[in-house]
Design an enzyme around this catalytic site. Structure first.
Site, short mmCIF file in Angstrom:
data_model
loop_
_atom_site.label_atom_id
_atom_site.label_comp_id
_atom_site.label_asym_id
_atom_site.label_seq_id
_atom_site.Cartn_x
_atom_site.Cartn_y
_atom_site.Cartn_z
N PHE A 68 0.86 -1.17 0.00
CA PHE A 68 0.00 0.00 0.00
C PHE A 68 0.90 1.23 0.00
O PHE A 68 1.78 1.36 0.86
CB PHE A 68 -0.90 -0.02 1.23
CG PHE A 68 -2.00 0.98 1.16
CD1 PHE A 68 -2.94 0.93 0.13
CD2 PHE A 68 -2.12 1.98 2.10
CE1 PHE A 68 -3.96 1.87 0.05
CE2 PHE A 68 -3.15 2.93 2.02
CZ PHE A 68 -4.06 2.87 0.99
N ASP A 86 0.98 -4.96 8.45
CA ASP A 86 -0.18 -4.08 8.30
C ASP A 86 -1.41 -4.97 8.06
O ASP A 86 -1.49 -5.67 7.05
CB ASP A 86 0.03 -3.12 7.12
CG ASP A 86 -1.11 -2.11 6.98
OD1 ASP A 86 -2.24 -2.40 7.45
OD2 ASP A 86 -0.88 -1.04 6.40
N ARG A 146 -12.36 -3.27 -7.79
CA ARG A 146 -12.08 -3.93 -6.51
C ARG A 146 -13.39 -4.08 -5.73
O ARG A 146 -14.05 -3.10 -5.42
CB ARG A 146 -11.07 -3.10 -5.72
CG ARG A 146 -10.52 -3.83 -4.51
CD ARG A 146 -9.48 -2.99 -3.80
NE ARG A 146 -10.10 -1.85 -3.10
CZ ARG A 146 -9.55 -1.24 -2.04
NH1 ARG A 146 -8.37 -1.63 -1.58
NH2 ARG A 146 -10.16 -0.23 -1.46
N TYR A 198 -11.53 1.50 9.98
CA TYR A 198 -12.75 1.88 9.25
C TYR A 198 -13.10 0.95 8.10
O TYR A 198 -14.02 1.24 7.35
CB TYR A 198 -12.68 3.33 8.77
CG TYR A 198 -11.45 3.71 7.96
CD1 TYR A 198 -11.35 3.40 6.62
CD2 TYR A 198 -10.39 4.40 8.54
CE1 TYR A 198 -10.24 3.76 5.87
CE2 TYR A 198 -9.28 4.77 7.82
CZ TYR A 198 -9.21 4.46 6.48
OH TYR A 198 -8.10 4.83 5.76
N LYS A 199 -12.33 -0.13 7.95
CA LYS A 199 -12.65 -1.07 6.87
C LYS A 199 -13.55 -2.17 7.43
O LYS A 199 -14.70 -1.94 7.77
CB LYS A 199 -11.35 -1.59 6.25
CG LYS A 199 -10.52 -0.47 5.60
CD LYS A 199 -9.21 -1.00 5.04
CE LYS A 199 -8.32 0.13 4.53
NZ LYS A 199 -8.79 0.74 3.26
#
Lengths: 412, 412
Positions: free
Chosen positions: A128, A197, A371, A222-223
């Site tokens: 990322f 991560d 995605r 928040y995912k």
């Protein structure tokens, strides 16, 4: 495309789904197929009432006293333990604080300082980007070198110079799961520390941080944890490192005696030493409340549901949509996949926009990836079939050629 | 004690108060005299409705699309400009992000990098400890030396080695206002950069960052700005430094092209380059909403009210309560004072607790300070008289000798 048989299978799978009842813990309007829970999780149904209580009673009525009476002060560790259960960490090793980038910065500096004299950080070329930026910055500050190595080549890249090996558990584009156990073991063989991560794995994949002797980890709230937009992140440090760890963002809430107002910093014992400033309590308490959606749920059950959803989706795309130039980028082996399926398409951006117009919300990732995240707490197999139907409708009708769908927004 | 005359004067002052109407913008229950707005500002009356909208509609209904449709993405700069108006900064120079400690870390590293070759940071021995901890940590990372010098001695402590001079605008214990203009000018004469912590001045004191050529500043969102518990902080960087500044927390939201997912960091233009990770939007939007309490209000009017409140309080304490061993620690000259009055008392902790029992909320600071903040947006002169009456009642009755008031809580 005729998905009658698929819809019947989906109905049977949903009827037998042991975690189907969790859907009622979220509020999502009828008709919407929300496949972006890997970017912003859906809102738990009880959240509005809880936030009204936090705002009106805890802040508005009880004011400053709430730091004690409503236990605001201990929330970072308390919420951290809720996350810890989902990632295989015994209590007292996870604290919620700051953003993922800030936590990665803290964790990486702390890790490098635990390996003085070693000068290399190993990470992924396709990690990322946010992580790469932070890793490069830490390297500049500490005078380290960064080696960017694909996950499969990590063992060969390890030597006595390596201080930290820092990877994402799930590749944010392809959804591929990294070999956390293997890379961590190889890292330890070289005397280095492993920093993971977990942003795209926590809450949907077994992580087993303690069992695999991971040293440090960070992740996003928040995912799949559904903590709300920009929810605070979390950082894990294995207990064996607590005494020696030294992080650089030495804020007052991580001090051993924060209210003594001493002139010199002395790290708080335990994971509290990773705290920095006053946490954003509205966002913090929203995350805490959201994590109770996992109450009574084991990650194994969630993971099984997730694999069932993504496997059905892959099978239907392969079986019905391959003629449209869609290519499944994610691993076909469910055990090597997170909770998302990425599809390659030359007009990926417009396909995502046309899907949104049909109330299937996914997201686009450069340069050509559709995605789609499958959050197992609130999606059904029926939703999967609906998504495939609508994707077929978009491609059959050529809706992705509509110029309106090619206009880029700042965020998708 | 007979405060009849004082109460009459207070009534006259309140009747003539041009900002008295602002009280209606906050929700505080009757009877409470809240003198801790310098620690956690009161709740704006419109906040519950706004937060319900953010939670239910922006997050719950509109989900990921809200980053565009509700302008979440640009909130850090938009809210930053609202803060900017209060601290004398033209638009485009303030961004809301992270906590004060994290912002100070970013600002200090950025400042030091703007003065390469210089090796000293000058700060205050009695500065807010959180700031001292961060300054020491940055010094360790960058190989700098810290000189702790009282504000009055700054000019004599400056030389060609000094990179940054970092002070608090208001002393958190005494409420004394530092000479921002003079110290900044002296700093510039030595070729160094001035970095100010405005946590206790923004919203109650004129700051005039641009007019005084301040280089960088940080501050807190949850004190006089009323942004809610742990509201995000803000950082100011003067426009002239935007191109050259390089901060260390290189998160993806501060990238020039955050959605291009590039492998190398490139700072966004302008103040956005000080952003780091995804902001905690519930807390961010609460702060934005709270800042609208200042709509139509000039800082000069707020400052005049603040001085009137604190001057009345000092006068009444001097006139009526000095026999009880209370000593006014804050400057008696209102122009040298922020919006708080600190009193020294040997049993300061218990006095604060006994006051809370009488519904006057202030706070305690080590080792012997009763700290009372006078937030001019929601306090009246009548409140000041009530506070003095109740303080008198506590001391007369010896309520601070009640053992129940000596029990320490984690946070006061």
């Amino acid at each position: 495309v005729d998905l009658t048989a698929a819809r019947e299978r989906a109905a049977a799978l949903d009827a037998a789904d042991p975690v189907a009842h969790l859907r009622a813990r979220f509020r999502l309007r009828d008709g919407l197929v929300y496949l972006d829970g890997n970017s912003l999780g859906a809102m738990p149904a009880h959240l509005p009432a809880r936030m009204a209580e936090v705002v009106e009673q805890e802040w508005g009525r009880d004011l400053i006293g709430s730091w004690n009476t409503h236990d605001w002060w201990t929330a970072p560790e308390r919420v951290g333990d809720l996350v810890g259960r989902l990632v295989g960490a015994e209590p007292g090793q996870v604290v919620v604080a700051d953003s993922t980038s800030v936590d990665l910065f803290k964790a990486l500096v702390a890790a490098a300082r635990l390996r003085p004299g070693r000068t290399v950080v190993v990470t992924e070329p396709g990690s990322f980007p946010a992580d790469l930026y932070v890793i490069d910055s830490v390297a500049e500050l500490l005078g380290l070198t960064v080696r960017r190595v694909p996950p499969a080549e990590v063992p060969a890249a390890l030597d006595d110079d390596v201080a930290v090996v820092s990877y994402s558990h799930v590749d944010y584009r392809t959804g591929e799961l990294a070999d956390l156990a293997g890379i961590t073991a190889a890292t330890h063989s070289a005397g280095a520390l492993a920093l993971w991560d977990l942003s795209h794995s926590a809450g949907v994949v077994r992580v087993d941080l303690d069992a695999h002797d991971v040293d440090l980890a960070v992740g996003c709230g928040y995912k799949y944890l559904n903590g709300g937009p920009g929810a605070p992140a979390y950082v894990y440090v294995a207990r064996r490192h607590h005494d020696a760890m030294r992080q650089p963002l030495t804020g007052w809430t991580g001090h051993a005696r924060p209210f003594a107002m001493e002139g010199r910093y002395e790290k708080a014992p335990g994971i509290a030493g990773m705290r920095t400033g006053t946490p954003p309590m509205l966002s913090m308490l929203a995350l805490e409340s959201a994590l109770h959606c996992f109450d009574g749920v084991e990650v194994d059950a969630v993971r099984a549901k997730s694999q069932s959803l993504t496997s059905l989706f892959v099978e239907l795309v392969d079986g019905h949509l391959s003629a449209y130039g869609l290519e499944v980028v994610s691993p076909r082996d469910a055990d090597r996949r997170g909770s998302q399926v990425s599809l390659r398409h030359p007009q990926a951006y417009a396909v995502v926009q046309a899907l949104i117009a049909r109330d299937v919300v996914g997201d686009y990732r450069e340069p050509d990836v559709v995605r789609l995240g499958f959050a197992p707490l609130y999606l059904s197999h029926a939703d999967v079939v609906t998504a495939v139907e609508r994707l077929d409708a978009v491609l059959t009708a050529g809706e992705h050629h509509d110029p309106a769908h090619a206009v880029r927004h700042a965020v998708t």
